[in-house]
Motif scaffolding. Structure first.
Motif, mmCIF file in Angstrom:
data_model
loop_
_atom_site.group_PDB
_atom_site.id
_atom_site.type_symbol
_atom_site.label_atom_id
_atom_site.label_comp_id
_atom_site.label_asym_id
_atom_site.label_seq_id
_atom_site.Cartn_x
_atom_site.Cartn_y
_atom_site.Cartn_z
ATOM 1 N N GLY A 36 0.795 -1.220 0.000
ATOM 2 C CA GLY A 36 0.000 0.000 0.000
ATOM 3 C C GLY A 36 0.826 1.267 0.000
ATOM 4 O O GLY A 36 0.300 2.363 0.028
ATOM 5 N N THR A 37 2.153 1.132 -0.010
ATOM 6 C CA THR A 37 3.022 2.301 -0.072
ATOM 7 C C THR A 37 3.991 2.141 -1.235
ATOM 8 O O THR A 37 4.214 1.037 -1.726
ATOM 9 N N THR A 38 4.575 3.228 -1.648
ATOM 10 C CA THR A 38 5.542 3.218 -2.736
ATOM 11 C C THR A 38 6.693 4.146 -2.389
ATOM 12 O O THR A 38 6.560 5.041 -1.550
ATOM 13 N N TRP A 39 7.828 3.937 -3.018
ATOM 14 C CA TRP A 39 9.027 4.727 -2.753
ATOM 15 C C TRP A 39 8.938 6.086 -3.426
ATOM 16 O O TRP A 39 8.635 6.196 -4.601
ATOM 17 N N ASP A 40 9.173 7.143 -2.657
ATOM 18 C CA ASP A 40 9.221 8.500 -3.185
ATOM 19 C C ASP A 40 10.668 8.953 -3.179
ATOM 20 O O ASP A 40 11.268 9.137 -2.117
ATOM 21 N N ALA A 41 11.242 9.095 -4.387
ATOM 22 C CA ALA A 41 12.656 9.450 -4.502
ATOM 23 C C ALA A 41 12.927 10.845 -3.974
ATOM 24 O O ALA A 41 14.019 11.124 -3.467
ATOM 25 N N GLY A 42 11.958 11.742 -4.080
ATOM 26 C CA GLY A 42 12.164 13.115 -3.617
ATOM 27 C C GLY A 42 12.373 13.194 -2.117
ATOM 28 O O GLY A 42 13.296 13.821 -1.618
ATOM 29 N N SER A 43 11.492 12.517 -1.374
ATOM 30 C CA SER A 43 11.600 12.556 0.083
ATOM 31 C C SER A 43 12.412 11.390 0.635
ATOM 32 O O SER A 43 12.727 11.354 1.824
ATOM 33 N N LYS A 44 12.726 10.436 -0.237
ATOM 34 C CA LYS A 44 13.483 9.237 0.138
ATOM 35 C C LYS A 44 12.817 8.477 1.277
ATOM 36 O O LYS A 44 13.466 8.013 2.207
ATOM 37 N N THR A 45 11.485 8.352 1.165
ATOM 38 C CA THR A 45 10.711 7.591 2.150
ATOM 39 C C THR A 45 9.594 6.851 1.418
ATOM 40 O O THR A 45 9.299 7.125 0.270
ATOM 41 N N CYS A 46 8.956 5.932 2.125
ATOM 42 C CA CYS A 46 7.783 5.247 1.596
ATOM 43 C C CYS A 46 6.568 6.134 1.865
ATOM 44 O O CYS A 46 6.405 6.660 2.960
ATOM 45 N N VAL A 47 5.755 6.307 0.850
ATOM 46 C CA VAL A 47 4.543 7.133 0.981
ATOM 47 C C VAL A 47 3.342 6.302 0.551
ATOM 48 O O VAL A 47 3.475 5.373 -0.248
ATOM 49 N N PRO A 48 2.159 6.628 1.070
ATOM 50 C CA PRO A 48 0.959 5.880 0.664
ATOM 51 C C PRO A 48 0.727 6.007 -0.848
ATOM 52 O O PRO A 48 0.917 7.065 -1.421
ATOM 53 N N GLN A 49 0.311 4.884 -1.460
ATOM 54 C CA GLN A 49 0.017 4.895 -2.895
ATOM 55 C C GLN A 49 -1.303 5.609 -3.131
ATOM 56 O O GLN A 49 -2.239 5.439 -2.364
ATOM 57 N N THR A 50 -1.326 6.395 -4.174
ATOM 58 C CA THR A 50 -2.584 7.034 -4.573
ATOM 59 C C THR A 50 -3.085 6.335 -5.809
ATOM 60 O O THR A 50 -2.329 6.034 -6.725
ATOM 61 N N THR A 51 -4.375 6.061 -5.849
ATOM 62 C CA THR A 51 -4.949 5.402 -7.014
ATOM 63 C C THR A 51 -5.737 6.433 -7.823
ATOM 64 O O THR A 51 -6.342 7.340 -7.271
ATOM 65 N N SER A 52 -5.693 6.287 -9.137
ATOM 66 C CA SER A 52 -6.419 7.237 -9.972
ATOM 67 C C SER A 52 -7.671 6.624 -10.537
ATOM 68 O O SER A 52 -7.837 5.504 -10.717
#
Length: 52
Positions: A36-52
Motif C-alpha cells: 500500500g506504499t511506494t518509494w518517493d525518490a524526492g523525500s526518500k521515504t515510503c509514501v501511501p500509494q494514490t490510485t487514480s
C-alpha cells in the motif's frame, strides 16, 4: 622515507581507491516498502500509494 616505502604507500593508496569506485552497486540499494506504499525518490521515504 625510502623510495621503496613511498612506492608501496602509493600503490596501496591507488589500489584501495580503485576498489572503492569499482563497484557502484553498493550505493544503489533496493528499497522495499510495505504493501500500500511506494518509494518517493524526492523525500526518500515510503509514501501511501494514490490510485487514480
Amino acid at each position: 622515507m625510502t623510495l621503496k616505502t613511498i612506492l608501496t604507500a602509493a600503490a596501496l593508496t591507488v589500489t584501495s581507491a580503485m576498489a572503492a569506485h569499482a563497484c557502484p552497486a553498493h550505493e544503489q540499494q533496493a528499497m522495499s516498502c510495505a504493501d500500500g506504499t511506494t518509494w518517493d525518490a524526492g523525500s526518500k521515504t515510503c509514501v501511501p500509494q494514490t490510485t487514480s
